[in-house]
Write a protein that holds these residues in place. Structure first.
Motif, PDB file in Angstrom:
ATOM      1  N   UNK A 299       0.822  -1.211   0.000  1.00 49.25           N
ATOM      2  CA  UNK A 299       0.000   0.000   0.000  1.00 49.25           C
ATOM      3  C   UNK A 299       0.854   1.259   0.000  1.00 49.25           C
ATOM      4  N   UNK A 300       2.046   1.219   0.596  1.00 46.92           N
ATOM      5  CA  UNK A 300       2.948   2.364   0.541  1.00 46.92           C
ATOM      6  C   UNK A 300       3.345   2.639  -0.909  1.00 46.92           C
ATOM      7  N   UNK A 301       3.701   1.555  -1.619  1.00 43.68           N
ATOM      8  CA  UNK A 301       4.106   1.711  -3.015  1.00 43.68           C
ATOM      9  C   UNK A 301       2.946   2.264  -3.831  1.00 43.68           C
ATOM     10  N   UNK A 302       1.775   1.709  -3.599  1.00 45.51           N
ATOM     11  CA  UNK A 302       0.586   2.149  -4.322  1.00 45.51           C
ATOM     12  C   UNK A 302       0.335   3.635  -4.060  1.00 45.51           C
ATOM     13  N   UNK A 303       0.466   4.055  -2.800  1.00 43.61           N
ATOM     14  CA  UNK A 303       0.226   5.435  -2.428  1.00 43.61           C
ATOM     15  C   UNK A 303       1.229   6.351  -3.128  1.00 43.61           C
ATOM     16  N   UNK A 304       2.481   5.888  -3.201  1.00 42.17           N
ATOM     17  CA  UNK A 304       3.523   6.679  -3.833  1.00 42.17           C
ATOM     18  C   UNK A 304       3.193   6.894  -5.315  1.00 42.17           C
ATOM     19  N   UNK A 305       2.806   5.816  -5.978  1.00 40.81           N
ATOM     20  CA  UNK A 305       2.447   5.923  -7.402  1.00 40.81           C
ATOM     21  C   UNK A 305       1.273   6.891  -7.577  1.00 40.81           C
ATOM     22  N   UNK A 306       0.304   6.789  -6.696  1.00 46.29           N
ATOM     23  CA  UNK A 306      -0.872   7.659  -6.772  1.00 46.29           C
ATOM     24  C   UNK A 306      -0.475   9.124  -6.608  1.00 46.29           C
ATOM     25  N   UNK A 307       0.429   9.390  -5.666  1.00 45.08           N
ATOM     26  CA  UNK A 307       0.865  10.769  -5.416  1.00 45.08           C
ATOM     27  C   UNK A 307       1.489  11.352  -6.679  1.00 45.08           C
ATOM     28  N   UNK A 308       2.421  10.572  -7.253  1.00 41.33           N
ATOM     29  CA  UNK A 308       3.084  11.035  -8.479  1.00 41.33           C
ATOM     30  C   UNK A 308       2.037  11.308  -9.555  1.00 41.33           C
ATOM     31  N   UNK A 309       1.130  10.363  -9.701  1.00 41.86           N
ATOM     32  CA  UNK A 309       0.088  10.491 -10.724  1.00 41.86           C
ATOM     33  C   UNK A 309      -0.736  11.755 -10.507  1.00 41.86           C
ATOM     34  N   UNK A 310      -1.143  12.021  -9.262  1.00 43.42           N
ATOM     35  CA  UNK A 310      -2.027  13.157  -8.980  1.00 43.42           C
ATOM     36  C   UNK A 310      -1.289  14.486  -9.148  1.00 43.42           C
ATOM     37  N   UNK A 311      -0.022  14.506  -8.720  1.00 45.83           N
ATOM     38  CA  UNK A 311       0.766  15.738  -8.887  1.00 45.83           C
ATOM     39  C   UNK A 311       0.857  16.084 -10.369  1.00 45.83           C
ATOM     40  N   UNK A 312       1.217  15.099 -11.163  1.00 44.62           N
ATOM     41  CA  UNK A 312       1.371  15.360 -12.610  1.00 44.62           C
ATOM     42  C   UNK A 312       0.022  15.774 -13.219  1.00 44.62           C
ATOM     43  N   UNK A 313      -1.026  15.072 -12.839  1.00 42.85           N
ATOM     44  CA  UNK A 313      -2.336  15.392 -13.394  1.00 42.85           C
ATOM     45  C   UNK A 313      -2.752  16.825 -13.032  1.00 42.85           C
ATOM     46  N   UNK A 314      -2.471  17.232 -11.775  1.00 41.96           N
ATOM     47  CA  UNK A 314      -2.828  18.572 -11.336  1.00 41.96           C
ATOM     48  C   UNK A 314      -2.040  19.613 -12.118  1.00 41.96           C
ATOM     49  N   UNK A 315      -0.749  19.311 -12.358  1.00 38.12           N
ATOM     50  CA  UNK A 315       0.085  20.258 -13.100  1.00 38.12           C
ATOM     51  C   UNK A 315      -0.440  20.437 -14.517  1.00 38.12           C
ATOM     52  N   UNK A 316      -0.917  19.381 -15.117  1.00 46.37           N
ATOM     53  CA  UNK A 316      -1.380  19.455 -16.502  1.00 46.37           C
ATOM     54  C   UNK A 316      -2.806  20.002 -16.582  1.00 46.37           C
ATOM     55  N   UNK A 317      -3.712  19.448 -15.758  1.00 44.82           N
ATOM     56  CA  UNK A 317      -5.138  19.801 -15.899  1.00 44.82           C
ATOM     57  C   UNK A 317      -5.641  20.780 -14.851  1.00 44.82           C
ATOM     58  N   UNK A 318      -4.806  21.267 -13.946  1.00 46.31           N
ATOM     59  CA  UNK A 318      -5.276  22.159 -12.888  1.00 46.31           C
ATOM     60  C   UNK A 318      -5.914  21.330 -11.782  1.00 46.31           C
ATOM     61  N   UNK A 319      -6.595  21.996 -10.844  1.00 45.10           N
ATOM     62  CA  UNK A 319      -7.116  21.272  -9.687  1.00 45.10           C
ATOM     63  C   UNK A 319      -8.593  21.537  -9.438  1.00 45.10           C
ATOM     64  N   UNK A 320      -9.459  20.986 -10.295  1.00 45.32           N
ATOM     65  CA  UNK A 320     -10.885  21.144 -10.027  1.00 45.32           C
ATOM     66  C   UNK A 320     -11.226  20.334  -8.771  1.00 45.32           C
ATOM     67  N   UNK A 321     -12.018  20.882  -7.846  1.00 50.32           N
ATOM     68  CA  UNK A 321     -12.322  20.139  -6.612  1.00 50.32           C
ATOM     69  C   UNK A 321     -13.295  19.011  -6.926  1.00 50.32           C
ATOM     70  N   UNK A 322     -12.797  17.848  -6.951  1.00 47.08           N
ATOM     71  CA  UNK A 322     -13.655  16.687  -7.173  1.00 47.08           C
ATOM     72  C   UNK A 322     -12.936  15.499  -6.560  1.00 47.08           C
ATOM     73  N   UNK A 323     -13.450  14.315  -6.786  1.00 50.26           N
ATOM     74  CA  UNK A 323     -12.748  13.121  -6.302  1.00 50.26           C
ATOM     75  C   UNK A 323     -13.181  12.705  -4.920  1.00 50.26           C
ATOM     76  N   UNK A 324     -14.305  13.221  -4.453  1.00 52.13           N
ATOM     77  CA  UNK A 324     -14.788  12.794  -3.134  1.00 52.13           C
ATOM     78  C   UNK A 324     -15.066  11.292  -3.078  1.00 52.13           C
ATOM     79  N   UNK A 325     -15.778  10.752  -4.096  1.00 52.29           N
ATOM     80  CA  UNK A 325     -16.062   9.303  -4.035  1.00 52.29           C
ATOM     81  C   UNK A 325     -14.792   8.464  -3.990  1.00 52.29           C
ATOM     82  N   UNK A 326     -13.808   8.836  -4.821  1.00 52.83           N
ATOM     83  CA  UNK A 326     -12.595   8.014  -4.837  1.00 52.83           C
ATOM     84  C   UNK A 326     -11.897   8.090  -3.486  1.00 52.83           C
ATOM     85  N   UNK A 327     -11.956   9.268  -2.860  1.00 52.34           N
ATOM     86  CA  UNK A 327     -11.317   9.451  -1.560  1.00 52.34           C
ATOM     87  C   UNK A 327     -11.952   8.522  -0.517  1.00 52.34           C
ATOM     88  N   UNK A 328     -13.280   8.502  -0.541  1.00 53.09           N
ATOM     89  CA  UNK A 328     -13.993   7.649   0.419  1.00 53.09           C
ATOM     90  C   UNK A 328     -13.624   6.179   0.207  1.00 53.09           C
TER      91      UNK A 328
END
Ligand code: UDP
Ligand code: MG
Length: 309
Positions: free
Chosen positions: A240-269
Protein backbone atom coordinates in the motif's frame (compact mmCIF):
# COMPACT_ATOMS: atom_id res chain seq x y z
CA UNK A 1 5.99 -57.74 28.80
CA UNK A 2 5.33 -54.35 27.19
CA UNK A 3 2.55 -52.01 28.23
CA UNK A 4 0.22 -50.30 25.78
CA UNK A 5 -1.70 -47.24 27.02
CA UNK A 6 -4.90 -46.41 25.19
CA UNK A 7 -6.05 -42.82 25.71
CA UNK A 8 -9.71 -42.13 25.03
CA UNK A 9 -10.89 -38.50 25.24
CA UNK A 10 -14.60 -38.50 26.03
CA UNK A 11 -17.00 -35.62 26.10
CA UNK A 12 -20.59 -36.73 26.59
CA UNK A 13 -19.98 -40.21 25.25
CA UNK A 14 -21.98 -42.30 27.75
CA UNK A 15 -23.34 -44.53 24.99
CA UNK A 16 -19.98 -45.06 23.33
CA UNK A 17 -17.83 -45.82 26.37
CA UNK A 18 -18.85 -49.48 26.84
CA UNK A 19 -18.93 -50.13 23.10
CA UNK A 20 -15.48 -48.77 22.68
CA UNK A 21 -14.25 -51.08 25.44
CA UNK A 22 -15.79 -54.08 23.71
CA UNK A 23 -14.34 -53.15 20.34
CA UNK A 24 -10.90 -52.56 21.78
CA UNK A 25 -10.86 -55.88 23.61
CA UNK A 26 -11.37 -57.67 20.30
CA UNK A 27 -7.61 -57.16 19.95
CA UNK A 28 -6.91 -59.00 23.19
CA UNK A 29 -5.84 -62.26 21.57
CA UNK A 30 -3.36 -60.45 19.35
CA UNK A 31 -1.96 -58.46 22.27
CA UNK A 32 -1.56 -61.59 24.36
CA UNK A 33 0.29 -63.28 21.56
CA UNK A 34 2.64 -60.31 21.27
CA UNK A 35 3.03 -60.16 25.06
CA UNK A 36 1.59 -56.67 25.31
CA UNK A 37 -0.41 -55.64 28.35
CA UNK A 38 -3.17 -53.10 28.14
CA UNK A 39 -4.08 -49.96 30.09
CA UNK A 40 -7.15 -47.95 29.08
CA UNK A 41 -7.34 -44.32 30.15
CA UNK A 42 -10.72 -42.74 29.64
CA UNK A 43 -10.40 -38.98 29.97
CA UNK A 44 -13.76 -37.52 30.88
CA UNK A 45 -13.56 -33.97 29.58
CA UNK A 46 -16.18 -32.45 31.88
CA UNK A 47 -19.08 -34.44 30.44
CA UNK A 48 -22.55 -33.48 31.58
CA UNK A 49 -23.92 -37.00 31.08
CA UNK A 50 -23.11 -40.38 32.64
CA UNK A 51 -19.76 -40.88 30.91
CA UNK A 52 -17.81 -41.03 34.21
CA UNK A 53 -20.38 -43.46 35.67
CA UNK A 54 -19.94 -45.78 32.72
CA UNK A 55 -16.18 -45.74 33.09
CA UNK A 56 -16.45 -46.40 36.83
CA UNK A 57 -18.56 -49.43 36.04
CA UNK A 58 -15.89 -50.72 33.66
CA UNK A 59 -13.18 -49.97 36.23
CA UNK A 60 -14.94 -52.11 38.82
CA UNK A 61 -15.02 -55.06 36.46
CA UNK A 62 -11.58 -54.53 34.93
CA UNK A 63 -8.69 -52.92 36.80
CA UNK A 64 -6.97 -52.07 33.53
CA UNK A 65 -9.57 -49.35 32.96
CA UNK A 66 -8.71 -45.95 34.43
CA UNK A 67 -10.59 -42.70 34.65
CA UNK A 68 -9.37 -39.13 34.59
CA UNK A 69 -12.16 -36.67 35.19
CA UNK A 70 -11.77 -32.96 34.43
CA UNK A 71 -13.40 -30.30 36.59
CA UNK A 72 -15.00 -28.86 33.46
CA UNK A 73 -14.77 -29.11 29.68
CA UNK A 74 -11.19 -28.24 28.71
CA UNK A 75 -11.31 -29.54 25.15
CA UNK A 76 -9.91 -32.57 23.38
CA UNK A 77 -6.40 -31.12 23.22
CA UNK A 78 -6.26 -30.93 27.02
CA UNK A 79 -7.74 -34.41 27.32
CA UNK A 80 -5.05 -35.90 25.08
CA UNK A 81 -2.34 -34.09 27.02
CA UNK A 82 -3.67 -35.30 30.37
CA UNK A 83 -3.89 -38.85 29.05
CA UNK A 84 -0.30 -38.78 27.81
CA UNK A 85 0.91 -37.34 31.12
CA UNK A 86 -0.75 -40.09 33.13
CA UNK A 87 0.03 -42.93 30.76
CA UNK A 88 2.71 -45.38 31.80
CA UNK A 89 2.87 -47.48 28.64
CA UNK A 90 5.89 -48.21 26.49
CA UNK A 91 3.49 -47.56 23.65
CA UNK A 92 0.71 -44.99 23.71
CA UNK A 93 -2.22 -44.72 21.36
CA UNK A 94 -4.92 -42.04 21.21
CA UNK A 95 -8.38 -43.07 20.01
CA UNK A 96 -11.76 -41.34 19.80
CA UNK A 97 -14.53 -42.82 21.89
CA UNK A 98 -17.02 -42.73 19.02
CA UNK A 99 -15.20 -45.53 17.15
CA UNK A 100 -14.29 -43.23 14.28
CA UNK A 101 -10.74 -44.41 14.89
CA UNK A 102 -11.14 -48.13 14.25
CA UNK A 103 -9.47 -50.16 17.05
CA UNK A 104 -9.24 -53.01 14.53
CA UNK A 105 -6.24 -51.21 13.00
CA UNK A 106 -4.18 -51.71 16.17
CA UNK A 107 -2.41 -54.96 15.15
CA UNK A 108 -1.36 -53.40 11.86
CA UNK A 109 -0.09 -50.31 13.69
CA UNK A 110 1.82 -52.30 16.30
CA UNK A 111 3.44 -54.29 13.51
CA UNK A 112 4.78 -51.03 12.05
CA UNK A 113 6.47 -50.17 15.34
CA UNK A 114 8.26 -53.50 15.15
CA UNK A 115 9.64 -52.40 11.77
CA UNK A 116 11.43 -49.61 13.62
CA UNK A 117 9.05 -46.70 13.32
CA UNK A 118 8.59 -44.40 16.33
CA UNK A 119 5.07 -43.49 15.47
CA UNK A 120 2.22 -44.74 13.33
CA UNK A 121 -0.22 -42.06 12.23
CA UNK A 122 -3.50 -42.40 10.42
CA UNK A 123 -5.33 -40.27 7.92
CA UNK A 124 -8.68 -40.71 6.32
CA UNK A 125 -8.69 -40.66 2.58
CA UNK A 126 -12.39 -39.94 2.25
CA UNK A 127 -14.73 -37.63 4.04
CA UNK A 128 -17.97 -39.33 3.19
CA UNK A 129 -20.84 -38.56 5.52
CA UNK A 130 -19.48 -35.10 6.22
CA UNK A 131 -21.14 -31.83 5.13
CA UNK A 132 -19.50 -30.63 1.87
CA UNK A 133 -18.78 -27.12 3.21
CA UNK A 134 -16.91 -28.61 6.14
CA UNK A 135 -14.83 -30.81 3.84
CA UNK A 136 -14.10 -27.86 1.57
CA UNK A 137 -12.83 -25.64 4.38
CA UNK A 138 -10.88 -28.51 5.90
CA UNK A 139 -9.07 -29.05 2.58
CA UNK A 140 -8.40 -25.31 2.30
CA UNK A 141 -6.97 -25.31 5.79
CA UNK A 142 -4.50 -28.10 5.08
CA UNK A 143 -3.46 -26.52 1.82
CA UNK A 144 -2.88 -23.17 3.53
CA UNK A 145 -0.94 -24.80 6.35
CA UNK A 146 1.31 -26.53 3.86
CA UNK A 147 2.18 -23.13 2.41
CA UNK A 148 2.68 -21.09 5.55
CA UNK A 149 4.02 -23.54 8.06
CA UNK A 150 7.24 -25.49 8.09
CA UNK A 151 5.62 -28.16 10.21
CA UNK A 152 4.03 -30.80 8.08
CA UNK A 153 0.35 -31.41 8.71
CA UNK A 154 -1.21 -34.07 6.51
CA UNK A 155 -4.60 -33.58 4.90
CA UNK A 156 -7.18 -35.69 6.70
CA UNK A 157 -4.75 -36.54 9.51
CA UNK A 158 -6.48 -37.78 12.61
CA UNK A 159 -5.33 -37.69 16.19
CA UNK A 160 -5.41 -41.50 16.05
CA UNK A 161 -1.75 -42.29 16.51
CA UNK A 162 0.39 -44.96 18.08
CA UNK A 163 3.66 -43.72 19.57
CA UNK A 164 6.64 -45.02 21.43
CA UNK A 165 7.45 -43.68 24.89
CA UNK A 166 10.30 -41.66 23.36
CA UNK A 167 7.91 -39.67 21.21
CA UNK A 168 5.32 -39.23 23.98
CA UNK A 169 8.01 -37.80 26.25
CA UNK A 170 9.03 -35.42 23.49
CA UNK A 171 5.43 -34.24 23.16
CA UNK A 172 5.11 -33.84 26.92
CA UNK A 173 8.20 -31.67 26.91
CA UNK A 174 6.10 -29.08 25.08
CA UNK A 175 3.96 -27.63 27.86
CA UNK A 176 2.41 -24.91 25.72
CA UNK A 177 -1.06 -23.74 26.57
CA UNK A 178 -2.35 -23.28 23.03
CA UNK A 179 -2.09 -26.87 22.01
CA UNK A 180 -2.57 -27.96 18.43
CA UNK A 181 -1.61 -31.58 18.69
CA UNK A 182 -1.74 -32.29 14.95
CA UNK A 183 1.02 -29.74 14.56
CA UNK A 184 2.93 -30.90 17.61
CA UNK A 185 3.07 -34.46 16.25
CA UNK A 186 4.76 -33.13 13.14
CA UNK A 187 6.98 -30.69 14.99
CA UNK A 188 8.63 -33.28 17.25
CA UNK A 189 9.65 -35.29 14.20
CA UNK A 190 10.60 -38.98 14.63
CA UNK A 191 10.07 -41.67 12.03
CA UNK A 192 6.40 -41.80 11.24
CA UNK A 193 4.50 -44.30 9.17
CA UNK A 194 1.20 -43.16 7.67
CA UNK A 195 -1.71 -45.53 7.34
CA UNK A 196 -4.84 -44.65 5.43
CA UNK A 197 -8.42 -45.60 6.03
CA UNK A 198 -11.89 -44.79 4.75
CA UNK A 199 -13.91 -42.43 6.91
CA UNK A 200 -16.05 -44.21 9.48
CA UNK A 201 -19.16 -42.50 10.72
CA UNK A 202 -19.66 -41.76 14.39
CA UNK A 203 -21.36 -44.65 16.19
CA UNK A 204 -23.70 -42.78 18.53
CA UNK A 205 -24.37 -39.16 19.35
CA UNK A 206 -23.25 -36.13 17.44
CA UNK A 207 -19.95 -34.49 16.64
CA UNK A 208 -18.84 -31.93 19.24
CA UNK A 209 -17.40 -29.68 16.57
CA UNK A 210 -19.68 -27.09 15.06
CA UNK A 211 -18.55 -25.28 11.94
CA UNK A 212 -17.57 -22.17 13.91
CA UNK A 213 -15.73 -24.14 16.54
CA UNK A 214 -13.70 -25.77 13.77
CA UNK A 215 -13.02 -22.43 12.12
CA UNK A 216 -11.59 -21.06 15.37
CA UNK A 217 -9.65 -24.25 15.85
CA UNK A 218 -8.06 -23.66 12.46
CA UNK A 219 -7.08 -20.14 13.54
CA UNK A 220 -5.51 -21.69 16.65
CA UNK A 221 -3.62 -24.08 14.42
CA UNK A 222 -2.34 -21.32 12.17
CA UNK A 223 -1.22 -19.03 14.99
CA UNK A 224 0.38 -21.93 16.83
CA UNK A 225 2.45 -23.14 13.91
CA UNK A 226 3.08 -20.18 11.67
CA UNK A 227 3.94 -16.53 11.93
CA UNK A 228 3.30 -16.00 8.23
CA UNK A 229 0.15 -13.93 8.87
CA UNK A 230 2.31 -11.37 10.69
CA UNK A 231 4.63 -11.10 7.71
CA UNK A 232 1.59 -10.92 5.50
CA UNK A 233 0.54 -7.75 7.35
CA UNK A 234 3.97 -6.24 6.72
CA UNK A 235 3.90 -7.19 3.03
CA UNK A 236 0.45 -5.65 2.69
CA UNK A 237 1.75 -2.48 4.33
CA UNK A 238 4.65 -2.22 1.87
CA UNK A 239 2.28 -2.86 -1.02
CA UNK A 240 0.00 0.00 0.00
CA UNK A 241 2.95 2.36 0.54
CA UNK A 242 4.11 1.71 -3.02
CA UNK A 243 0.59 2.15 -4.32
CA UNK A 244 0.23 5.43 -2.43
CA UNK A 245 3.52 6.68 -3.83
CA UNK A 246 2.45 5.92 -7.40
CA UNK A 247 -0.87 7.66 -6.77
CA UNK A 248 0.86 10.77 -5.42
CA UNK A 249 3.08 11.03 -8.48
CA UNK A 250 0.09 10.49 -10.72
CA UNK A 251 -2.03 13.16 -8.98
CA UNK A 252 0.77 15.74 -8.89
CA UNK A 253 1.37 15.36 -12.61
CA UNK A 254 -2.34 15.39 -13.39
CA UNK A 255 -2.83 18.57 -11.34
CA UNK A 256 0.09 20.26 -13.10
CA UNK A 257 -1.38 19.46 -16.50
CA UNK A 258 -5.14 19.80 -15.90
CA UNK A 259 -5.28 22.16 -12.89
CA UNK A 260 -7.12 21.27 -9.69
CA UNK A 261 -10.89 21.14 -10.03
CA UNK A 262 -12.32 20.14 -6.61
CA UNK A 263 -13.66 16.69 -7.17
CA UNK A 264 -12.75 13.12 -6.30
CA UNK A 265 -14.79 12.79 -3.13
CA UNK A 266 -16.06 9.30 -4.04
CA UNK A 267 -12.60 8.01 -4.84
CA UNK A 268 -11.32 9.45 -1.56
CA UNK A 269 -13.99 7.65 0.42
CA UNK A 270 -13.24 4.39 -1.37
CA UNK A 271 -9.53 4.65 -0.71
CA UNK A 272 -10.06 5.65 2.92
CA UNK A 273 -12.39 2.80 3.68
CA UNK A 274 -10.17 0.28 1.90
CA UNK A 275 -7.08 1.37 3.81
CA UNK A 276 -8.84 1.45 7.16
CA UNK A 277 -10.24 -2.00 6.46
CA UNK A 278 -6.77 -3.31 5.71
CA UNK A 279 -5.41 -1.65 8.83
CA UNK A 280 -8.05 -3.13 11.07
CA UNK A 281 -7.51 -6.54 9.48
CA UNK A 282 -3.79 -6.38 10.18
CA UNK A 283 -4.47 -5.18 13.69
CA UNK A 284 -6.73 -8.18 14.09
CA UNK A 285 -3.92 -10.53 13.02
CA UNK A 286 -1.62 -8.86 15.53
CA UNK A 287 -4.35 -9.17 18.13
CA UNK A 288 -4.62 -12.91 17.58
CA UNK A 289 -0.93 -13.42 18.26
CA UNK A 290 -1.08 -11.07 21.23
CA UNK A 291 -4.04 -12.95 22.67
CA UNK A 292 -2.23 -16.27 22.30
CA UNK A 293 0.88 -14.80 23.91
CA UNK A 294 -1.27 -13.42 26.73
CA UNK A 295 -2.81 -16.80 27.45
CA UNK A 296 0.61 -18.41 27.25
CA UNK A 297 2.30 -16.07 29.75
CA UNK A 298 -0.51 -16.55 32.25
CA UNK A 299 0.77 -20.11 32.63
CA UNK A 300 -2.59 -21.48 33.59
CA UNK A 301 -2.78 -25.24 33.93
CA UNK A 302 -3.91 -27.01 30.77
CA UNK A 303 -6.49 -29.03 32.71
CA UNK A 304 -7.74 -29.55 36.26
CA UNK A 305 -8.61 -32.97 37.62
CA UNK A 306 -11.69 -33.69 39.66
CA UNK A 307 -11.27 -37.41 40.00
CA UNK A 308 -8.71 -40.06 39.17
CA UNK A 309 -9.29 -43.80 39.24
N1 UDP B 1 -13.92 -34.59 22.72
C1 UDP B 1 -13.40 -34.17 23.94
N2 UDP B 1 -13.61 -32.88 24.33
C2 UDP B 1 -14.29 -31.98 23.57
C3 UDP B 1 -14.78 -32.41 22.31
C4 UDP B 1 -14.57 -33.72 21.92
O1 UDP B 1 -12.79 -34.95 24.66
O2 UDP B 1 -14.44 -30.83 23.99
C5 UDP B 1 -13.71 -36.00 22.28
C6 UDP B 1 -14.98 -36.73 21.88
O3 UDP B 1 -15.63 -37.30 22.98
C7 UDP B 1 -14.47 -37.77 20.90
C8 UDP B 1 -13.28 -37.06 20.25
O4 UDP B 1 -12.91 -35.99 21.12
O5 UDP B 1 -14.01 -38.94 21.54
C9 UDP B 1 -13.61 -36.55 18.88
O6 UDP B 1 -14.74 -35.71 18.93
P1 UDP B 1 -15.87 -35.73 17.82
O7 UDP B 1 -16.21 -37.13 17.46
O8 UDP B 1 -16.98 -34.88 18.31
O9 UDP B 1 -15.12 -34.99 16.63
P2 UDP B 1 -15.07 -35.45 15.09
O10 UDP B 1 -14.79 -36.91 15.07
O11 UDP B 1 -16.38 -35.10 14.51
O12 UDP B 1 -13.94 -34.64 14.53
MG1 MG C 1 -15.88 -38.30 15.98
Amino acid sequence: MKLLSVIVPCYNEEENVPFFYEELLKNEAYLKEKEIELEILYVDDGSGDRTAEEVRKLHKADARVHLLSFSRNFGKEAAMYAGMQKSKGDYVVIMDADLQDPPSMLPQMLACLEEGYDSVATRRVSRKGEPPIRSFFARMFYRLMKRISRTEIMDGARDYRLMTRKMVDAILSMPEYNRFTKGIFGWVGFRTKWLEFENVERRKGETKWSFWKLLWYSVDGITAFSTAPLSFAAVLGVFFCILAFILIVFIVIRTLIFGDPVSGWPSLVCILSLISGVQLFCLGILGQYLAKTYMEVKRRPIYLLKEEL
